[in-house]
Design a protein around this motif. Structure first.
Motif, short mmCIF file in Angstrom:
data_model
loop_
_atom_site.label_atom_id
_atom_site.label_comp_id
_atom_site.label_asym_id
_atom_site.label_seq_id
_atom_site.Cartn_x
_atom_site.Cartn_y
_atom_site.Cartn_z
N GLY A 182 -66.93 15.37 -54.98
CA GLY A 182 -67.10 16.75 -54.57
C GLY A 182 -66.70 17.75 -55.62
O GLY A 182 -66.78 18.95 -55.38
N SER A 231 -74.70 15.09 -56.52
CA SER A 231 -73.42 14.54 -56.07
C SER A 231 -73.41 13.01 -56.02
O SER A 231 -72.36 12.40 -55.92
CB SER A 231 -73.10 15.05 -54.66
OG SER A 231 -73.90 14.38 -53.67
N THR A 271 -69.27 14.89 -46.48
CA THR A 271 -69.24 13.84 -47.49
C THR A 271 -69.22 12.48 -46.80
O THR A 271 -68.72 12.36 -45.68
CB THR A 271 -68.03 13.95 -48.43
OG1 THR A 271 -66.83 13.70 -47.69
CG2 THR A 271 -67.96 15.31 -49.09
N LEU A 302 -72.74 13.81 -51.04
CA LEU A 302 -72.32 15.08 -50.47
C LEU A 302 -73.52 15.76 -49.86
O LEU A 302 -74.62 15.75 -50.44
CB LEU A 302 -71.70 15.95 -51.57
CG LEU A 302 -71.16 17.32 -51.15
CD1 LEU A 302 -69.94 17.69 -52.00
CD2 LEU A 302 -72.23 18.41 -51.30
#
Length: 199
Positions: A24, A64, A93, A71
């Protein structure tokens, strides 16, 4: 390779927490500029063993993606303004570790201990999964430390799901619990194995 066993739950949970933080990094809550990479409605993790299917109105941020991490955010926040959604705005997530078939899921209390969470409140469970709300460090400015978490067995792996939102937002209300449950259920349906059903 990290593998979940009943004898080493805290090490595995710590790995999940670190994976989520690493994956993240750099995401700014509240939106981001559109990128050439189009947000995804589904993706495969762990060499195809796990199919990640976001809840309605959410998309996967392709930047991501790691082998065991994804994510997600509302599609309009990821650069698809034409995708209209009434879903709460938040950041989801999903992080994975491999799991031995006989190993039980970590309990909310074990997750809280490993991740340094407080004010834990269990919110019931869906088949083979647990969902709870807790207080912990926010991953980015503008997010509430109160957030939802879910643990489930998906595609032969243990999945740790988190949902963050702004303070007082719908994402940290009961609507947030529904988003976590939808992500778990849809992903399990797409990547079901016999072990998942018996968790």
């Amino acid at each position: 390779m990290i593998t979940w066993t009943s004898k080493s739950p805290l090490a595995a949970l710590a790995m999940l927490t670190l994976s989520a933080c690493e994956g993240g990094q750099g995401f700014s809550f509240g939106g981001r500029a559109a990128t050439p990479e189009k947000p995804l409605l589904q993706t495969a993790l762990a060499g195809g063993a796990v199919q990640v299917v976001p809840p309605q109105g959410y998309c996967i941020d392709p930047k991501s993606l790691k082998r065991r991490f994804a994510l997600m955010a509302r599609c309009d926040a990821l650069g698809l303004p034409d995708v209209v959604s009434a879903a709460p705005r938040g950041i989801l997530t999903l992080a994975l570790i491999e799991a031995e078939a006989e190993a039980p899921l970590p309990t909310p209390q074990q997750v809280a201990e490993a991740a340094g969470l407080s004010q834990l409140q269990e919110a019931g469970s869906i088949e083979g999964a647990s969902i709870f709300v807790a207080q912990g460090p926010a991953p980015a400015e503008g997010m509430s430390p109160r957030h939802w978490r879910g643990m489930a067995r998906i595609g032969g792996h243990v999945a740790s799901v988190t949902l963050y939102g702004a303070p007082q937002s719908r994402a940290i209300s009961e609507e947030g619990r529904a988003l976590v449950a939808e992500l778990i259920q849809q992903s399990r349906n797409k990547s079901a194995t016999p072990a998942d059903a018996g968790s």
